[in-house]
Design a protein around this motif. Structure first.
Motif, PDB file in Angstrom:
ATOM      1  N   LYS A   1      -0.326  -7.800   4.067  1.00 21.01           N
ATOM      2  CA  LYS A   1      -1.141  -8.091   2.316  1.00 21.01           C
ATOM      3  C   LYS A   1      -2.252  -8.701   2.044  1.00 21.01           C
ATOM      4  O   LYS A   1      -2.965  -9.333   1.814  1.00 21.01           O
ATOM      5  CB  LYS A   1      -0.168  -9.040   1.313  1.00 21.01           C
ATOM      6  CG  LYS A   1       1.272  -7.930   0.865  1.00 21.01           C
ATOM      7  CD  LYS A   1       1.979  -9.047   0.251  1.00 21.01           C
ATOM      8  CE  LYS A   1       2.770  -8.029   0.089  1.00 21.01           C
ATOM      9  NZ  LYS A   1       3.877  -9.077  -2.029  1.00 21.01           N
ATOM     10  N   ALA A   2      -2.268  -9.493   4.034  1.00 21.86           N
ATOM     11  CA  ALA A   2      -3.269 -10.008   4.264  1.00 21.86           C
ATOM     12  C   ALA A   2      -3.459 -11.032   3.730  1.00 21.86           C
ATOM     13  O   ALA A   2      -4.892 -11.435   2.998  1.00 21.86           O
ATOM     14  CB  ALA A   2      -5.264  -8.788   4.028  1.00 21.86           C
TER      15      ALA A   2
ATOM     16  N   LYS B   1      -3.910 -10.629  -0.086  1.00 24.51           N
ATOM     17  CA  LYS B   1      -4.360 -10.613  -1.220  1.00 24.51           C
ATOM     18  C   LYS B   1      -5.806 -11.459  -1.675  1.00 24.51           C
ATOM     19  O   LYS B   1      -6.232 -11.733  -2.299  1.00 24.51           O
ATOM     20  CB  LYS B   1      -3.562 -10.586  -2.241  1.00 24.51           C
ATOM     21  CG  LYS B   1      -2.440 -10.177  -2.159  1.00 24.51           C
ATOM     22  CD  LYS B   1      -2.261  -9.801  -3.337  1.00 24.51           C
ATOM     23  CE  LYS B   1      -0.696  -8.724  -4.377  1.00 24.51           C
ATOM     24  NZ  LYS B   1      -1.705  -7.047  -3.940  1.00 24.51           N
TER      25      LYS B   1
ATOM     26  N   SER C   1      -8.670  -9.921   0.587  1.00 19.47           N
ATOM     27  CA  SER C   1      -9.724  -9.260   1.129  1.00 19.47           C
ATOM     28  C   SER C   1     -10.774  -9.042  -0.148  1.00 19.47           C
ATOM     29  O   SER C   1     -10.729  -9.114  -1.778  1.00 19.47           O
ATOM     30  CB  SER C   1      -9.412  -7.872   1.782  1.00 19.47           C
ATOM     31  OG  SER C   1      -8.684  -8.302   2.287  1.00 19.47           O
TER      32      SER C   1
ATOM     33  N   LYS D   1      -5.261  -7.744   7.732  1.00 17.03           N
ATOM     34  CA  LYS D   1      -5.785  -8.483   7.689  1.00 17.03           C
ATOM     35  C   LYS D   1      -7.090  -8.389   8.994  1.00 17.03           C
ATOM     36  O   LYS D   1      -8.261  -8.485   7.872  1.00 17.03           O
ATOM     37  CB  LYS D   1      -5.770 -10.301   7.938  1.00 17.03           C
ATOM     38  CG  LYS D   1      -7.098 -10.755   7.855  1.00 17.03           C
ATOM     39  CD  LYS D   1      -6.353 -12.898   7.709  1.00 17.03           C
ATOM     40  CE  LYS D   1      -7.236 -12.943   7.457  1.00 17.03           C
ATOM     41  NZ  LYS D   1      -6.983 -14.567   7.747  1.00 17.03           N
TER      42      LYS D   1
ATOM     43  N   LYS E   1      -4.490  -1.273   1.875  1.00 14.05           N
ATOM     44  CA  LYS E   1      -5.862  -2.157   1.862  1.00 14.05           C
ATOM     45  C   LYS E   1      -6.384  -2.511   0.243  1.00 14.05           C
ATOM     46  O   LYS E   1      -6.639  -3.488   0.196  1.00 14.05           O
ATOM     47  CB  LYS E   1      -7.067  -1.124   2.612  1.00 14.05           C
ATOM     48  CG  LYS E   1      -7.052  -0.434   3.856  1.00 14.05           C
ATOM     49  CD  LYS E   1      -8.369  -0.045   4.401  1.00 14.05           C
ATOM     50  CE  LYS E   1      -7.768   0.497   6.441  1.00 14.05           C
ATOM     51  NZ  LYS E   1      -6.866   1.728   6.387  1.00 14.05           N
TER      52      LYS E   1
ATOM     53  N   THR F   1      -4.595  -5.496  -1.010  1.00 14.56           N
ATOM     54  CA  THR F   1      -4.694  -6.560  -0.724  1.00 14.56           C
ATOM     55  C   THR F   1      -6.201  -7.012  -1.446  1.00 14.56           C
ATOM     56  O   THR F   1      -6.451  -8.659  -0.889  1.00 14.56           O
ATOM     57  CB  THR F   1      -5.344  -6.556   1.203  1.00 14.56           C
ATOM     58  OG1 THR F   1      -7.030  -6.277   0.855  1.00 14.56           O
ATOM     59  CG2 THR F   1      -4.480  -5.649   1.943  1.00 14.56           C
TER      60      THR F   1
END
Length: 489
Positions: free
Chosen positions: A35-36, A38, A40, A175, A258, A261
């Motif tokens: 999920k980077a 969340k 981004s 990420k 993507k 994120t």
């Protein structure tokens, strides 16, 4: 341009990606990988998704398609924009409200476990085949222009290509992808516009000269209304493009991962709508490049490459960039643009396939914390090996233009996903979840034979990409037959 020089360019490019991967992969966890965290920025995701949406297939195959289809591909791209609006205002709010990691978790909430697994399975097949198509194209170019001269087997080229992706994605996951996609999009667009400028200069033309030339008019027809039976007819292409966007972006874990994120649903919506508008411009420029390539080849007597007895229009761009005497600059731009376009799509696919398999099939979030990272890394390696095997098989069976093949396969494999999500969103029926997989498989089989026999049964009617709609509709009808009698609309 020598093979050593080309290989040096690739090595320098991947050194940049590894530097990004080093910094984005620090202190990474499964939450980072999937999920980077969340965090981004939406504009960064939107810009990076340009490269991921286009891929190496667009970079080479769309220009190569101009000879047989002119600019008819724009009809599909116009449909994409309307598909992105559906994604932004129908699908994204659902995903954010449920707080899913894999978008196929929605099907579990709505119908049950079998539907969840069925949806994830069809994504898995779709993305493996789609990514293999894209990487096959890149590996073929590297093989033709570099490794053949060194007698390196195609299989080694493929392993080398996948290994590079695995190296810079195995720690940071999505990420890392968000940032590397941004870099790759910059390189791809720079290569696109620089190549056009170089060829125009060689022809001693301006942009205005190109648009007013007789040669350009021979390639640049966009709208096809003449024959509804033709697969290029506007209505069929537009609707096909709309539903391809919904299915291949909105119902695809790779593309939506993507989007998920982003910090909020609102930012994710901005991202998707921006992407849809920008893709219209960028795809038109790619088709313009295709027209230029064929005009240039005709003026200077450059033959379209032939491989194993078949004409490969996909290879005209690399042939002109690397072997036509235009100078090293165009070759450098081509190699960097190709690698950037190809790997911006393939790296995120590998990450998304790993995510989906871990979440949807292995239920990794329910396992003990100390086992999760190890399991995810093993899956990452396993999927890398699977992609290698599929690409090698394509070497011996694929004959058509690659962009055409990608969209044709999507019509079959994304159809059940389209039907499942549509039935879940637009009805309130409960269904007998146990037999959903039977409906999904039957839909693909029926669509396949429908595509084969329709010309004979309906006076020469040929399915275009609207076959995806028919496939989804068949699934939808099948699910209606599975509805439980106690449900209410």
């Amino acid at each position: 341009m020598t093979p050593i020089f080309i290989l040096s360019l690739i090595a320098a490019y991947f050194s940049l990606l590894l530097i990004i991967a080093y910094f984005t992969g620090k202190n990474s966890t499964n939450e980072t990988f999937f999920k980077a965290n969340k965090k981004s920025p939406w504009y960064l995701v939107a810009f990076g998704m340009i490269g991921a949406s286009l891929s190496g297939v667009t970079f080479i195959s769309v220009p190569g398609w101009v000879q047989s289809s002119q600019f008819s591909y724009m009809q599909i791209v116009f449909g994409y924009l309307f598909g992105y609006l559906v994604i932004a205002y129908v699908l994204i709010p659902i995903y954010y409200n449920l707080k899913v990691t894999s978008i196929y978790e929605y099907l579990k909430h709505r119908f049950g476990t079998t539907s969840h697994k069925t949806g994830a399975f069809f994504f898995f097949v779709s993305r493996v085949l789609g990514s293999a198509f894209r990487l096959f194209l890149v590996a073929s170019v590297l093989q033709y222009f570099i490794f053949d001269s060194w007698k390196v087997p195609f299989e080694i080229t493929v392993i080398f290509s996948i290994l590079l992706i695995w190296i810079y994605t195995f720690r940071g996951g999505i990420k890392t992808i968000v940032w590397t996609d941004t870099l790759q999009t910059v390189f791809m667009l720079t290569a696109l516009f620089a190549t056009i400028a170089i060829i125009l200069s060689k022809l001693d033309w301006t942009i205005a000269d190109l648009f007013t030339s007789t040669e350009f008019k021979n390639y640049s027809k966009i709208l096809f209304f003449d024959n509804f039976l033709d697969s290029k007819h506007f209505v069929k292409s537009f609707l096909g493009g709309m539903f391809i966007a919904i299915a291949m972006t909105g119902l695809d874990q790779d593309m939506m991962q993507k989007n998920l994120t982003c910090k909020s649903a609102k930012e994710s919506q901005w991202n998707v709508i921006t992407l849809g508008i920008v893709l219209i411009v960028v795809n038109f420029v790619f088709l313009m490049l295709g027209a230029l390539l064929f005009i240039y080849s005709e003026k200077f007597g450059i033959a379209v490459p032939i491989v194993d007895g078949s004409i490969k229009t996909d290879l005209l761009f690399p042939e002109i960039a690397l072997n036509s005497g235009l100078g090293n600059a165009i070759g450098i731009f081509f190699i960097i643009g190709l690698i950037a376009a190809a790997y911006s799509s393939a790296d995120s696919a590998l990450t998304a396939l790993t995510t989906s398999f871990c979440i949807d099939f292995l239920d990794i979030e329910r396992k003990e914390l100390h086992k999760q990272e190890s399991l995810r890394k093993k899956v990452h390696v396993g999927i890398s090996i699977l992609l290698i095997l599929v690409i090698i098989v394509f070497r011996y069976v694929l004959e058509e233009n690659v962009i055409s093949s990608v969209l044709q396969v999507a019509s079959y494999t994304y159809g059940p996903l389209l039907g499942l999500f549509a039935f879940g969103i637009f009805t309130k029926h409960k269904i007998n979840d146990t037999y959903v997989w039977v409906i999904a498989v039957a839909s693909v089989v029926i669509s396949y034979y429908l595509n084969i026999y329709t010309p004979k049964l309906f006076n020469g009617y040929i399915f275009g990409y609207e076959l995806l709609i028919a496939n989804g509709l068949i699934t939808y009808i099948g699910l209606y037959l599975l509805k439980k009698s106690t449900s209410k609309e």
